[in-house]
Design a protein around this motif. Structure first.
Motif, PDB file in Angstrom:
ATOM      1  N   UNK A 185       0.827  -1.208   0.000  1.00 29.33           N
ATOM      2  CA  UNK A 185       0.000   0.000   0.000  1.00 29.33           C
ATOM      3  C   UNK A 185       0.859   1.254   0.000  1.00 29.33           C
ATOM      4  N   UNK A 186       1.867   1.293   0.867  1.00 23.17           N
ATOM      5  CA  UNK A 186       2.793   2.424   0.895  1.00 23.17           C
ATOM      6  C   UNK A 186       3.640   2.474  -0.369  1.00 23.17           C
ATOM      7  N   UNK A 187       3.983   1.326  -0.916  1.00 24.46           N
ATOM      8  CA  UNK A 187       4.799   1.267  -2.130  1.00 24.46           C
ATOM      9  C   UNK A 187       4.063   1.901  -3.309  1.00 24.46           C
ATOM     10  N   UNK A 188       2.791   1.562  -3.470  1.00 24.53           N
ATOM     11  CA  UNK A 188       1.995   2.161  -4.555  1.00 24.53           C
ATOM     12  C   UNK A 188       1.923   3.671  -4.382  1.00 24.53           C
ATOM     13  N   UNK A 189       1.784   4.119  -3.141  1.00 23.23           N
ATOM     14  CA  UNK A 189       1.773   5.565  -2.883  1.00 23.23           C
ATOM     15  C   UNK A 189       3.046   6.224  -3.403  1.00 23.23           C
ATOM     16  N   UNK A 190       4.207   5.628  -3.100  1.00 26.00           N
ATOM     17  CA  UNK A 190       5.466   6.222  -3.560  1.00 26.00           C
ATOM     18  C   UNK A 190       5.520   6.304  -5.083  1.00 26.00           C
TER      19      UNK A 190
ATOM     20  N   UNK B 215      -1.533  -0.322   5.756  1.00 28.10           N
ATOM     21  CA  UNK B 215      -1.487  -0.369   4.296  1.00 28.10           C
ATOM     22  C   UNK B 215      -2.856  -0.486   3.667  1.00 28.10           C
ATOM     23  N   UNK B 216      -3.757  -1.219   4.304  1.00 28.29           N
ATOM     24  CA  UNK B 216      -5.131  -1.323   3.800  1.00 28.29           C
ATOM     25  C   UNK B 216      -5.824   0.034   3.852  1.00 28.29           C
ATOM     26  N   UNK B 217      -5.601   0.766   4.938  1.00 31.59           N
ATOM     27  CA  UNK B 217      -6.215   2.095   5.046  1.00 31.59           C
ATOM     28  C   UNK B 217      -5.605   3.075   4.048  1.00 31.59           C
ATOM     29  N   UNK B 218      -4.301   2.990   3.838  1.00 33.12           N
ATOM     30  CA  UNK B 218      -3.650   3.854   2.846  1.00 33.12           C
ATOM     31  C   UNK B 218      -4.187   3.545   1.452  1.00 33.12           C
ATOM     32  N   UNK B 219      -4.382   2.264   1.152  1.00 32.35           N
ATOM     33  CA  UNK B 219      -4.910   1.891  -0.165  1.00 32.35           C
ATOM     34  C   UNK B 219      -6.294   2.500  -0.387  1.00 32.35           C
ATOM     35  N   UNK B 220      -7.166   2.401   0.610  1.00 33.04           N
ATOM     36  CA  UNK B 220      -8.482   3.023   0.494  1.00 33.04           C
ATOM     37  C   UNK B 220      -8.332   4.533   0.344  1.00 33.04           C
TER      38      UNK B 220
ATOM     39  N   UNK C  50       0.038  11.492   0.686  1.00 33.34           N
ATOM     40  CA  UNK C  50      -0.987  11.100  -0.273  1.00 33.34           C
ATOM     41  C   UNK C  50      -1.684   9.830   0.226  1.00 33.34           C
ATOM     42  N   UNK C  51      -2.990   9.865   0.279  1.00 34.11           N
ATOM     43  CA  UNK C  51      -3.757   8.720   0.752  1.00 34.11           C
ATOM     44  C   UNK C  51      -3.858   8.606   2.256  1.00 34.11           C
ATOM     45  N   UNK C  52      -3.063   9.400   2.988  1.00 28.20           N
ATOM     46  CA  UNK C  52      -3.016   9.266   4.443  1.00 28.20           C
ATOM     47  C   UNK C  52      -4.030  10.142   5.172  1.00 28.20           C
ATOM     48  N   UNK C  53      -4.440  11.241   4.573  1.00 28.13           N
ATOM     49  CA  UNK C  53      -5.387  12.124   5.259  1.00 28.13           C
ATOM     50  C   UNK C  53      -6.673  11.355   5.562  1.00 28.13           C
ATOM     51  N   UNK C  54      -7.188  10.675   4.557  1.00 26.57           N
ATOM     52  CA  UNK C  54      -8.345   9.809   4.776  1.00 26.57           C
ATOM     53  C   UNK C  54      -7.909   8.495   5.420  1.00 26.57           C
ATOM     54  N   UNK C  55      -6.799   7.937   4.970  1.00 31.50           N
ATOM     55  CA  UNK C  55      -6.370   6.623   5.431  1.00 31.50           C
ATOM     56  C   UNK C  55      -6.112   6.552   6.922  1.00 31.50           C
TER      57      UNK C  55
END
Length: 375
Positions: free
Chosen positions: A187-192, A274-279, A255-260
């Motif tokens: 999940x973090x990898x996709x963010x990067x 990672x699941x929360x970051x993906x969402x 990126x993705x962490x404000x909601x995640x």
């Protein structure tokens, strides 16, 4: 009586550079680093109950005659609290540790965050070395010096900036991870890849969307595992070195962490980071599409990659939007009546707003309406 005023001059140039070593069977390398850079310090290896049974004995054996103690806390995000940090500190004090301590954080993201925070505050700060055993730890907590614990209000709300003395990423340890743990790091990898490297994103698409690799097959692919570890570290390094204390550009890493992160709290930590970051990535790309930053095809690619990895992309039905909004109100980047977001510009770049800002406010009521539309 007139007031007296004088100035305390504290202009300093501090070199906080540190090496990052990616490889296999790195216990000996950690021992060599400590012997070379911190020969007179007593080592405290801090780890969790899962990693202790798998890796602690090998690491301690590599130290030879060097004095070292093992401090273990219960595994899991639920242990990343002020209370557990206090218990670890009390254990160190009881064993006679002092200012001549060097801490070795042996484990994943929770261990790195907690042990790093202990190092930041124990006797007003001691050095620490991170031997990272998970993909999530390598992608997220290992680089950058952000250490913290969670509170009931929000994740990572109490912490400090404290750079490690060195980071060791042992790819052999990835082979011991469950599929869910591997996905968590991806999940973090996709963010990067989303924020800084379209070519890396394409490599991940090839692996998971085109070739259909499973998490276990991914970590056994030496070239892909090394590429992932290296690019995660390089991308995070570039953001951190340009903005150490998160004044502007480093916010792009959120990126993705404000909601995640808000979802992580609202769900009671039943979803992993990672699941929360993906969402969060999926939702912020959809919000970015509404604001004109992402195309429908960009959003489709991001969601297809996350689904191919096996990560969620939607808010679970059992988590109320109001609870997510309540947690988001505690976000460290928030402003009164608005929530600050970073957005990607397509795939592989970030949007830079007026004045060079990497984050922009979105009215809380607009965020609430958007999230309601996604349930």
């Amino acid at each position: 009586m007139e007031n007296t005023e004088f100035r305390v001059e504290l202009v300093r140039l501090v070199d906080e550079s540190y090496p990052v070593v990616v490889g296999r069977d790195l216990e000996g390398s950690v021992a060599e680093f400590l012997a070379d850079k911190h020969p007179d310090r007593r080592a405290a290896v801090i780890t969790d109950s899962n990693v202790a049974s798998l890796a602690a004995e090998g690491l301690l054996s590599s130290f030879g005659s060097r004095p070292a103690d093992l401090v273990v806390f219960p595994a899991g995000e639920a242990s990343k609290t002020r209370e557990v940090k206090e218990r670890v500190e009390d254990e160190l004090i009881a064993r006679g540790f002092g200012r001549d301590t060097v801490i070795v954080a042996l484990g994943g993201g929770v261990v790195t965050d907690l042990a790093g925070f202990v190092a930041a505050t124990f006797t007003r700060g001691v050095p620490y070395v991170s031997l990272t055993t998970t993909l999530l730890g390598a992608a997220d907590a290992a680089i950058g010096g952000k250490t913290a614990v969670d509170t009931p209000a929000a994740t990572n709300l109490i912490g400090a900036f404290h750079q490690p003395a060195a980071v060791f990423i042992d790819l052999d340890r990835w082979l011991t991870l469950s599929d869910r743990q591997i996905r968590e790091g991806l999940g973090e990898t996709v963010k990067h890849a989303c924020i800084a490297d379209a070519v890396f994103f394409e490599a991940l698409e090839d692996a998971f969307v085109e070739r259909g690799l499973s998490p276990a097959e991914f970590v056994r692919d030496d070239a892909l595992a090394e590429l992932t570890a290296r690019r995660n570290c390089e991308i995070k390094r570039d953001f951190v070195t340009s903005d150490v204390h998160e004044g502007n550009r480093r916010m792009g890493l959120n990126l993705g962490h404000t909601i995640g992160r808000a979802l992580e709290t609202a769900a009671g930590y039943t979803l992993n980071h990672g699941e929360c970051v993906a969402i969060g990535l999926a939702l912020q790309s959809r919000l970015g599409e509404r604001l004109g930053y992402c195309s429908p095809s960009d959003v489709a690619r991001i969601e297809a990659l996350l689904r191919a990895i096996g990560l969620p992309t939607k808010i679970p039905e059992e988590v109320p939007v109001d609870r997510i909004m309540e947690a988001m109100a505690h976000d460290k980047k928030g402003k009164a009546g608005a929530i600050r977001f970073v957005f990607q510009d397509g795939v592989g770049r970030l949007v830079v707003h007026d004045g060079g800002s990497y984050a922009r406010p979105v009215a809380a009521e607009d965020v609430h309406a958007f999230l309601q539309s996604q349930v």
